[in-house]
Design a protein around this motif. Structure first.
Motif, short mmCIF file in Angstrom:
data_model
loop_
_atom_site.label_atom_id
_atom_site.label_comp_id
_atom_site.label_asym_id
_atom_site.label_seq_id
_atom_site.Cartn_x
_atom_site.Cartn_y
_atom_site.Cartn_z
N ARG A 228 0.73 -1.18 0.26
CA ARG A 228 0.02 -0.07 0.20
C ARG A 228 0.76 1.26 -0.08
O ARG A 228 0.49 2.26 -0.72
CB ARG A 228 -0.86 0.23 1.25
CG ARG A 228 -2.00 -0.99 1.06
CD ARG A 228 -3.11 -0.85 2.00
NE ARG A 228 -2.53 -1.34 3.40
CZ ARG A 228 -2.76 -2.47 3.93
NH1 ARG A 228 -3.22 -3.21 3.06
NH2 ARG A 228 -2.35 -3.04 5.21
N ARG A 327 -17.77 8.56 -0.67
CA ARG A 327 -16.69 7.68 0.11
C ARG A 327 -16.75 6.48 -0.76
O ARG A 327 -17.55 6.25 -1.72
CB ARG A 327 -17.42 7.57 1.35
CG ARG A 327 -18.54 6.61 1.50
CD ARG A 327 -18.85 6.31 2.75
NE ARG A 327 -20.16 5.54 3.00
CZ ARG A 327 -20.35 4.15 2.68
NH1 ARG A 327 -19.09 3.62 2.44
NH2 ARG A 327 -21.35 3.63 2.77
N LEU A 330 -17.59 -0.58 -0.70
CA LEU A 330 -17.32 -2.05 -0.94
C LEU A 330 -18.52 -2.79 -1.09
O LEU A 330 -19.50 -2.61 -0.37
CB LEU A 330 -16.65 -2.50 0.30
CG LEU A 330 -15.37 -1.90 0.87
CD1 LEU A 330 -14.69 -2.35 2.03
CD2 LEU A 330 -14.23 -2.18 -0.23
N LEU A 364 -14.98 -2.50 -5.80
CA LEU A 364 -14.67 -1.12 -4.95
C LEU A 364 -14.95 0.05 -5.76
O LEU A 364 -14.22 0.14 -6.97
CB LEU A 364 -13.28 -1.35 -4.52
CG LEU A 364 -12.63 0.03 -3.67
CD1 LEU A 364 -13.55 0.09 -2.51
CD2 LEU A 364 -11.10 -0.38 -3.26
N VAL A 390 -11.16 -5.31 1.28
CA VAL A 390 -11.39 -4.99 2.72
C VAL A 390 -11.14 -3.30 2.87
O VAL A 390 -11.04 -2.67 2.00
CB VAL A 390 -10.39 -5.71 3.69
CG1 VAL A 390 -10.51 -7.13 3.32
CG2 VAL A 390 -8.86 -5.21 3.40
N GLU A 391 -11.59 -2.95 4.32
CA GLU A 391 -11.62 -1.59 4.62
C GLU A 391 -10.04 -1.10 4.30
O GLU A 391 -10.06 0.22 3.71
CB GLU A 391 -11.71 -1.58 6.05
CG GLU A 391 -13.23 -1.67 6.50
CD GLU A 391 -14.16 -0.71 5.76
OE1 GLU A 391 -13.77 0.25 5.32
OE2 GLU A 391 -15.46 -1.13 5.48
N ASP A 392 -8.94 -1.66 4.47
CA ASP A 392 -7.85 -1.01 4.12
C ASP A 392 -7.54 -0.75 2.68
O ASP A 392 -7.00 0.12 2.30
CB ASP A 392 -6.72 -2.26 4.74
CG ASP A 392 -6.38 -2.08 6.16
OD1 ASP A 392 -6.75 -1.13 6.80
OD2 ASP A 392 -5.59 -3.02 6.62
N ASP A 393 -8.16 -1.64 1.93
CA ASP A 393 -8.03 -1.39 0.32
C ASP A 393 -8.90 -0.11 0.06
O ASP A 393 -8.46 0.73 -0.81
CB ASP A 393 -8.81 -2.77 -0.04
CG ASP A 393 -7.77 -4.01 -0.26
OD1 ASP A 393 -6.73 -3.88 -0.02
OD2 ASP A 393 -8.71 -4.79 -0.11
N ALA A 394 -10.16 0.34 0.74
CA ALA A 394 -10.86 1.28 0.54
C ALA A 394 -10.05 2.37 1.03
O ALA A 394 -10.07 3.41 0.19
CB ALA A 394 -12.22 0.97 1.36
N VAL A 395 -9.26 2.63 2.11
CA VAL A 395 -8.54 3.68 2.56
C VAL A 395 -7.38 3.91 1.50
O VAL A 395 -7.13 5.01 1.16
CB VAL A 395 -8.01 3.42 3.99
CG1 VAL A 395 -7.09 4.64 4.32
CG2 VAL A 395 -9.02 3.03 5.13
N GLU A 398 -9.13 5.18 -1.67
CA GLU A 398 -9.58 6.81 -1.47
C GLU A 398 -8.31 7.97 -1.60
O GLU A 398 -8.14 8.78 -2.40
CB GLU A 398 -10.00 6.92 -0.35
CG GLU A 398 -11.59 6.59 -0.19
CD GLU A 398 -12.25 6.64 0.91
OE1 GLU A 398 -11.41 6.70 2.19
OE2 GLU A 398 -13.54 6.57 1.11
#
Length: 784
Positions: A228, A327, A330, A364, A390-395, A398
């Motif tokens: 990341r 935002r 997912l 996503l 997962v949420e880390d991928d979304a962060v 973004e």
């Protein structure tokens, strides 16, 4: 020995010479039955070729299948220790055996079994000999199913696993430990895992390598975090390399595929791509245009929407939700909105049972937001890799999408400013009329495509009295709308000053004062103004070219014989410096000479030598061309670099000359009786020129202008008639007082002369010169 372990001794030939009580309890064979027999006779399955080596133990270290006395097979784990005889030769082996599923009771064995790190033991043929519970979980099988199988057979023949297998061979050959980092498919959850792997050799008491051990540390989270960070770092340099919104979108999908997604696409709102489009409306369905997409391979999701086509996102779709909520969203298989969206999007070929494995299972959607404005959406899909987003991928998405959005917005703002500047500049640049009496004109204007924006380059061709023409070229410092607006001011000022018919050096002085005043009037947050300008006047009667420059490069002169050189100028400082004089240079040109006026963008730039570029300009002017317009293209082709860093204005002028048969002049004495003689001279001249149709008006104009010069002017007085596209009458005297129109009253005896001249001619005026003034008037020629 307890009931779960046994020991036996074999000689160098593999014949049993010793048998423990534990061996009897484990196998059912007594010492009398076992001693003297080859130990291989006690096996239910013979080891394959290569399992043992010459001089080594008769049984392979690891797992073997033995036969109990009552006939059933037993899976045993064996170890062999060599016995040394005379001369340090191997006299035999002590072999220990225990059930393969027996629990370790030693401290070392307990540590091996209970270690949280996967630890595996292999023989020299890369077959599993021992695995602890963590290794079995990582491999996705039990110890019974894995023992005896090769690493590649159990783990799969991916490139990462092949590297581990080759490294194990290197460890066995060299006897040196190795470390490796791998990222591969795991066996249990079919997900991709990252491992830090350490391999080391296993040796017997003689130091001989009998196998290898492998321990792995699951570093998937650390690998993901590093990846990341690497993607964010890569995005810093990979995104926004140009001020082009579509190119930035292409850079974004190239960054996401294949490392982050199996398919990625970027859709932008139409108004983002159109610099003059109105703001978007709030519609129920969102319409966007596909500008970029990429797939990881032939089995990745298909490109449903072609590039350049619009697509409609219903409210329940993940992209519409991302745009509406501002935002990342997912979505995964099993969710009603996602399943409905995929059912509408997936090709018919993927709706069969056979193709279910290749269906998209995770999505996503990330909005492209910049400065509070929604520009579009980026969509990432997965079907080849089993992991969901997962949420880390979304962060992460973004963060990357935010950087891309800023670049897209910068491109949008640049395009909008560029379009505005181009519109303003096109409205301000002169509309050069062809067919000038004094010169033939060809020109080019090339706005730069660089990030700096449109510059303030300009040129103009201004008709003057007496068939003369003013030639202007200038360059305003800076780029964008401010420089374009300044260019418009200067262009208007030059036309106004040219209408007064000032000499070039005086005109530049007035223009310099104007720039100085404009600079003083600007606010503190506005950059200081500055400009260069070249002003020239060409007279086709005298064939004189008078040139003055304010910080501008000199023109190039191509003579009819083919010789080309730069015009020598004493160029003054740029406009706005103030308090510095300007000097004019006069040249008498042969008819058919070509003069090239240009801005510094043609010859100057980063890494360019100005002297070399001007030499190229002179050489390009000597290249034969079919027309003056074609000559412009030849100059740009030979002189201009492929990617100019500044605007370029080029004005080519071919001079003409009026022959003796088109111009006639005579001196006039300051005597009222001369008026009649001048009228007769003019009428005779018109008759010779076949212009009798306008003789009445010409006679009246000549009479009024000569009468005014005799009455109010000073000697010497001179009259001149010029026949070109119009008939021009000029009267010159040494007085500096300029005439002006006035309205005569009913009983006034005079005051109507200039009023009649103004009404009977196309235009009239006066110009100052050294030692006097000239009054002139133009008449239209009769149509033939």
């Amino acid at each position: 020995m307890d009931d779960a372990s046994a020991a036996l001794v074999v000689d160098a030939r593999g014949v049993v010479t010793g048998w423990s009580e534990g061996a009897r309890r484990l196998t059912g064979f007594s010492a009398d039955e076992a001693v003297g027999r080859p130990v291989r006779d006690l096996l239910a399955e013979q080891p394959g070729s290569g399992a043992t080596r010459p001089g080594g133990p008769p049984l392979p270290a690891g797992v073997v299948t033995a036969r109990h006395r009552d006939g059933h097979a037993m899976t045993l784990r064996t170890e062999a220790v060599p016995l040394r005889g005379p001369g340090d030769e191997t006299a035999g082996f002590v072999i220990t055996a225990a059930p393969a599923d027996a629990r370790e009771t030693s401290l070392g064995g307990t540590v091996f079994e209970q270690s949280s790190l996967p630890v595996s033991v292999f023989d020299t043929e890369h077959r599993f000999v021992r695995l602890n519970a963590a290794a079995c979980e990582a491999m996705g099988g039990s110890e019974e199913t894995l023992l005896g199988r090769t690493f590649l057979d159990a783990a799969g023949r991916s490139e990462a696993n092949r590297v581990i297998d080759r490294n194990m061979g290197t460890v066995a050959e060299t006897g040196r430990p190795m470390r490796d980092e791998t990222y591969s498919q795991a066996g249990a959850d079919h997900g991709r895992r990252a491992w830090d792997v350490e391999m080391w050799p296993l040796r017997d008491t003689t130091g001989r390598v009998t196998g290898t051990a492998l321990a792995g540390l699951d570093s998937t989270e650390q690998h993901g975090a590093r990846r990341r960070l690497a993607l964010i770092d890569e995005a810093t340099t990979a995104l926004g390399t140009t001020l082009d919104a579509v190119r930035t979108a292409e850079e974004l999908v190239a960054l996401l595929v294949p490392d982050f997604a199996d398919f990625a696409a970027v859709d932008l709102l139409d108004w983002v791509l159109d610099a003059e489009a109105p703001p978007p409306r709030d519609d129920l369905d969102i319409v966007m245009r596909r500008v970029a997409h990429a797939s990881a391979g032939p089995d990745a999701p298909a490109r449903v929407v072609p590039l350049g086509r619009t697509d409609v996102y219903p409210p329940y779709s993940p992209p519409a939700m991302a745009l509406r909520e501002g935002r990342a969203v997912l979505a995964r298989r099993g969710e009603p909105g996602f399943d409905r969206w995929m059912a509408e999007r997936e090709p018919q070929s993927l709706r069969t049972e056979k193709a279910r494995a290749s269906r998209i299972h995770a999505e996503l959607a990330v909005p492209l937001l910049a400065r509070g404005t929604t520009l579009g959406v980026a969509v990432a899909l997965r079907n080849l890799r089993p992991e969901e987003f997962v949420e880390d991928d979304a962060v992460l998405a973004e963060e990357i999408a935010g950087r891309a959005a800023v670049s897209v917005d910068n491109a949008r703002r640049f395009a909008r400013e560029r379009a505005t500047a181009m519109t303003l500049q096109n409205s301000l640049l002169p509309k050069v009329r062809p067919g000038q009496a004094a010169v033939e004109i060809a020109h080019r204007y090339l706005p730069t495509a660089s990030a700096a924006g449109i510059g303030g380059d300009w040129f103009d061709v201004i008709p003057l009295s007496g068939t003369r023409v003013a030639l202007v070229v200038g360059d305003v410092v800076g780029h964008g709308i401010p420089s374009t607006a300044t260019m418009g001011r200067l262009c208007t000022a030059v036309r106004t000053l040219a209408d007064v018919d000032l000499p070039p050096e005086e005109l530049l002085t007035h223009l310099d004062d104007l720039v100085t005043h404009l600079t003083a009037d600007e606010r503190d947050d506005v950059p200081e103004l500055g400009a260069t300008c070249l002003y020239a006047v060409y007279d086709p009667v005298s064939r004189l070219l008078t040139v003055a420059a304010a910080g501008h490069p000199p023109p190039a002169l191509l003579l009819p014989g083919g010789t080309c050189r730069l015009v020598p100028l004493n160029a003054g400082p740029p406009l706005g410096v103030g308090s510095m004089p300007f000097e004019a240079t006069e040249l008498k040109l042969p008819e058919g000479s070509v003069v090239a006026f240009y801005t510094d963008g043609l010859v100057d730039g980063r890494g360019r030598d100005v002297d070399h570029a001007t030499q190229e300009l002179c050489r390009a002017l000597t290249v034969p061309a079919g027309s003056l317009d074609a000559q412009c293209d030849v100059v740009l082709k030979h002189v201009l670099p492929e990617e100019p860093g500044d605007d370029v204005a080029l004005l080519l002028v071919r001079t003409r000359a009026l022959g003796a048969g088109q111009v006639a002049a005579r001196d006039v004495a300051r005597d009222p009786e001369e008026v009649a003689a001048v009228r007769k001279w003019a009428l005779d001249l018109l008759s010779a020129w076949d212009l009798d149709d306008i003789s009445f008006v010409t006679e009246l104009v000549v009479s009024e202008l000569i009468t005014n010069a005799i009455r109010y002017g000073e000697t010497p007085i001179r009259v001149r008639l010029i026949r070109d596209r119009t008939l021009i009458c000029e009267v010159t005297d040494s007085s500096s007082t300029s005439p002006h129109l006035r309205r005569a009253h009913a009983f006034d005896e005079g005051g109507r002369g200039l009023l009649l001249v103004a009404q009977l001619t196309q235009r009239w005026g006066s110009r100052q010169a050294d030692g006097g003034k000239t009054i002139w008037a133009e008449q239209a020629l009769p149509r033939r």
